[in-house]
Design a protein around this motif. Sequence first.
Motif, PDB file in Angstrom:
ATOM      1  N   THR A 115      -2.000  15.798  26.055  1.00 34.45           N
ATOM      2  CA  THR A 115      -1.291  15.006  27.063  1.00 34.45           C
ATOM      3  C   THR A 115      -2.070  13.753  27.439  1.00 34.45           C
ATOM      4  OG1 THR A 115      -0.277  17.003  27.976  1.00 34.45           O
ATOM      5  CG2 THR A 115      -0.295  15.064  29.386  1.00 34.45           C
ATOM      6  N   ILE A 116      -3.387  13.816  27.351  1.00 27.35           N
ATOM      7  CA  ILE A 116      -4.241  12.723  27.835  1.00 27.35           C
ATOM      8  C   ILE A 116      -3.949  11.416  27.110  1.00 27.35           C
ATOM      9  CG2 ILE A 116      -6.630  11.909  27.958  1.00 27.35           C
ATOM     10  CD1 ILE A 116      -7.485  14.801  28.451  1.00 27.35           C
ATOM     11  N   THR A 117      -3.836  11.463  25.801  1.00 26.72           N
ATOM     12  CA  THR A 117      -3.652  10.234  25.026  1.00 26.72           C
ATOM     13  C   THR A 117      -2.300   9.571  25.280  1.00 26.72           C
ATOM     14  OG1 THR A 117      -5.177  11.011  23.320  1.00 26.72           O
ATOM     15  CG2 THR A 117      -3.684   9.230  22.721  1.00 26.72           C
ATOM     16  N   PRO A 118      -1.165  10.270  25.185  1.00 26.75           N
ATOM     17  CA  PRO A 118       0.107   9.614  25.497  1.00 26.75           C
ATOM     18  C   PRO A 118       0.171   9.124  26.936  1.00 26.75           C
ATOM     19  CG  PRO A 118       0.421  11.976  25.178  1.00 26.75           C
ATOM     20  CD  PRO A 118      -0.959  11.662  24.706  1.00 26.75           C
ATOM     21  N   ARG A 119      -0.470   9.857  27.840  1.00 21.91           N
ATOM     22  CA  ARG A 119      -0.521   9.414  29.239  1.00 21.91           C
ATOM     23  C   ARG A 119      -1.211   8.054  29.342  1.00 21.91           C
ATOM     24  NH1 ARG A 119      -3.285  13.734  32.151  1.00 21.91           N
ATOM     25  NH2 ARG A 119      -1.267  14.660  32.661  1.00 21.91           N
ATOM     26  N   ALA A 120      -2.317   7.896  28.606  1.00 18.83           N
ATOM     27  CA  ALA A 120      -3.060   6.634  28.636  1.00 18.83           C
ATOM     28  C   ALA A 120      -2.237   5.489  28.060  1.00 18.83           C
ATOM     29  CB  ALA A 120      -4.371   6.787  27.864  1.00 18.83           C
ATOM     30  N   VAL A 121      -1.506   5.747  26.981  1.00 17.98           N
ATOM     31  CA  VAL A 121      -0.707   4.693  26.348  1.00 17.98           C
ATOM     32  C   VAL A 121       0.468   4.289  27.244  1.00 17.98           C
ATOM     33  CG1 VAL A 121       0.753   4.121  24.376  1.00 17.98           C
ATOM     34  CG2 VAL A 121      -1.395   5.369  24.028  1.00 17.98           C
ATOM     35  N   VAL A 122       1.149   5.267  27.827  1.00 22.14           N
ATOM     36  CA  VAL A 122       2.254   4.956  28.746  1.00 22.14           C
ATOM     37  C   VAL A 122       1.754   4.098  29.899  1.00 22.14           C
ATOM     38  CG1 VAL A 122       3.923   5.912  30.378  1.00 22.14           C
ATOM     39  CG2 VAL A 122       3.595   7.006  28.151  1.00 22.14           C
ATOM     40  N   ARG A 123       0.625   4.483  30.456  1.00 22.71           N
ATOM     41  CA  ARG A 123       0.058   3.728  31.572  1.00 22.71           C
ATOM     42  C   ARG A 123      -0.294   2.292  31.152  1.00 22.71           C
ATOM     43  NH1 ARG A 123      -3.395   7.234  33.044  1.00 22.71           N
ATOM     44  NH2 ARG A 123      -5.122   6.510  31.731  1.00 22.71           N
ATOM     45  N   ALA A 124      -0.826   2.140  29.949  1.00 27.59           N
ATOM     46  CA  ALA A 124      -1.225   0.811  29.478  1.00 27.59           C
ATOM     47  C   ALA A 124      -0.015  -0.098  29.273  1.00 27.59           C
ATOM     48  CB  ALA A 124      -2.015   0.936  28.177  1.00 27.59           C
TER      49      ALA A 124
END
Length: 205
Positions: A178-187
């Motif tokens: 979950t961490i990686t897609p969360r970071a991309v969505v936020r970016a």
Amino acid sequence: MNIFTSIRQNSIGLGIFAVMTAGLIALTHQFTEQTIQDNIVEAQLSAFNEILPPERYDNNLAEDTVMLPANPLLGSSEPVKAYVARNDGDVEALIFETVAPGGYNGNLDLLVAIDRNSVVTGARVISHKETPGLGDKVDLQKSSWILSFSGKSFENTSMQAWNVKKDGGEFDQFTGATITPRAVVRAVKNTLIYFNENKDALLSR
């Protein structure tokens, strides 16, 4: 004397060989440097055209750039480059080289294209260190997940919806990651916020 003469002749021969080798290397570099640069530009433009349809601009994106001051919304403590897409001289869109901090294995580098109507026309992860089979699904070669940003804006997607589903949003997360897609969505969301906050200045370039 014969020994000294032989040494001198060998030294001269080695010197000539060194000069010829250096010259050959210089000529090779001269002839290949432009080819290498052309290939880089071609790959770059191909990436741009994946996230911004080429019919929407008529300028040379690789040469029409602007350096933006460092801003937390763009994920970098260094100035960020943006490519300006124009149509008949008017700014049609910008493509941002933005960063997604906080991926599972570090930062991810992205290209995010946003048009003059504040719509994300596309996004791509261009560099990451994510775990194969898990977080690397942000890469288009691994899955189509990154395409979910195309056509998104704050007009058709609420601020809360700009999260992964685990956080109450509408973007999928990956099984076990979950961490990686969360970071991309936020970016991508933050890049869109940056665009909206600076829209007048960006579109007047």
